[in-house]
Design an enzyme around this catalytic site. Structure first.
Site, PDB file in Angstrom:
ATOM      1  N   HIS A 153       0.815  -1.224   0.000  1.00  0.00           N
ATOM      2  CA  HIS A 153       0.000   0.000   0.000  1.00  0.00           C
ATOM      3  C   HIS A 153       0.848   1.274   0.000  1.00  0.00           C
ATOM      4  CE1 HIS A 153       0.271  -0.212   4.569  1.00  0.00           C
ATOM      5  NE2 HIS A 153       0.467   1.076   4.372  1.00  0.00           N
ATOM      6  N   ASP A 183       0.076  -7.691   1.359  1.00  0.00           N
ATOM      7  CA  ASP A 183       0.457  -6.283   1.537  1.00  0.00           C
ATOM      8  C   ASP A 183       1.966  -6.105   1.563  1.00  0.00           C
ATOM      9  OD1 ASP A 183       0.082  -3.564   1.754  1.00  0.00           O
ATOM     10  OD2 ASP A 183      -0.234  -3.584   3.923  1.00  0.00           O
ATOM     11  N   SER A 298       4.644   2.759   7.875  1.00  0.00           N
ATOM     12  CA  SER A 298       4.316   1.593   7.052  1.00  0.00           C
ATOM     13  C   SER A 298       5.503   1.172   6.196  1.00  0.00           C
ATOM     14  CB  SER A 298       3.136   1.911   6.129  1.00  0.00           C
ATOM     15  OG  SER A 298       1.919   1.673   6.768  1.00  0.00           O
TER      16      SER A 298
END
Length: 357
Positions: A153, A183, A298
């Site tokens: 992402h 992911d 992230s």
């Protein structure tokens, strides 16, 4: 008389042989003179020791010295090799081979400072630009020539990717492979070499309560270090697997969007946090940590106290976007999630081949 007293005259040679078989016991060996007065019936030594005896006397000393020197060399080499094995070969990546990396120095082992010093050079900031906007995330360098692992992402839909090392040097990166279902993504720097790399650990050995360190670039603050513990294992976390979302924000504006205050949306326990995840989602088992994670973390690293990567940080809970109309500000409240590193290790070959599930 003390029975342990040495009755041989000074310079006499010791022997375990029977006196009668002593090669110099015959009087003829000494011009016919019998040395009956010698203690124990042994003759005194000849005026000079036979050359073979002198060599035998010196050889053990020389041999011991050589062994001592060799042991010192081998011992030092062994210590170095053990250190290398502990820090590098422990980083096996399944069928993808070993991922070498830095380790915490012995003097700093078990400290947040030691982990930060060892691993920070292998954590990068990722800037992804797309038609939807710009986002900031993090990544982990796993090869010296610039392979970097991050979240899907973070780079999904990106038209241009810029990576900034801990030294401040910037590279352009290309997407090698993505796996939206997990992911995960693998990108590669253009023209990079000699980079410091991270060691991938073993997430199957992680226990609740273990101390961990998180390193990433929250809100573009490169190389930010936080610490905490592993709060739980095997949490079912659901995230969007494409760059669309019913909330109107794409993944290009996802977790880490600078100035936007938007966090990456995820689901847990049937509830949605930080926005709507959209229709296309994926669920994975995650490590839960109370180490502070914020937008931009992230794709960064969750690290054990030996300096090994045990997870890729992927989601965090921010109360301001989970409760409509609440006046609380965005930020970490100690609910962060990371993809276990064993999931990444099992997926590396697929990512390197440019494929995804």
């Amino acid at each position: 008389m003390d029975m342990t007293e040495n009755l041989r005259p000074s310079g006499a040679h010791s022997t375990d042989q029977d006196p009668t078989s002593y090669p110099y016991a015959s009087p003829s060996a000494y011009d016919g003179k019998a040395y009956d007065s010698a203690a124990g019936g042994y003759p005194p030594p000849p005026p000079y020791a036979p050359s073979t005896g002198r060599r035998k006397a010196k050889r053990p000393v020389a041999l011991l010295a050589a062994v001592a020197i060799a042991a010192g060399v081998i011992g030092g080499g062994t210590a170095t090799l053990v250190g290398q094995l502990n820090g590098q070969d422990a980083a096996a990546t399944g069928s993808g081979g070993a991922v070498n990396g830095t380790t915490v120095s012995q003097s700093s082992k078990g400290t947040v400072a030691g982990v930060a010093e060892a691993v920070s050079p292998a954590i990068v900031e990722i800037g992804a630009a797309s038609s939807a906007g710009k986002s900031t995330g993090s990544g982990v360098v796993i090869t010296e020539d610039g392979e970097i692992v991050t979240n899907n992402h973070v780079i999904s839909g990106a038209q241009q990717i810029q990576v900034t090392l801990s030294t401040g040097k910037t590279y352009t990166a290309d997407v090698v492979g993505t796996d939206p279902d997990k992911d995960l993504a693998l990108i590669k720097l253009q023209g990079a070499s000699g980079l410091k790399t991270a060691t991938l650990g073993d997430s199957s050995k992680v226990k609740v309560g273990e101390e961990v360190v998180a390193i990433g670039s929250p809100e573009g603050l490169t190389g930010t270090v936080t610490s905490g513990i592993v709060s739980a294992l095997d949490r079912d976390v659901t995230v969007a697997k494409d760059d669309s979302g019913s909330s109107g924000q794409g993944q290009g504006q996802g977790q880490g969007r600078q100035g936007g205050g938007q966090e990456w949306p995820f689901e847990f326990g049937g509830q949605q946090f930080n926005g709507d995840t959209g229709e296309e989602t994926t669920t994975y088992k995650a490590l839960q940590t109370d180490a502070s994670l914020n937008p931009g973390n992230s794709g960064g690293a969750l690290i054990n106290m030996d300096g090994e990567i045990i997870g890729i940080n992927s989601a965090m809970y921010a109360p301001s976007s989970s409760a409509a109309g609440s006046g609380s500000s965005a930020g970490s409240v100690g609910l962060g999630f990371a993809i276990p590193v064993n999931t990444l290790k099992a997926d590396l070959d697929t990512l390197r081949a440019g494929n995804g599930s």
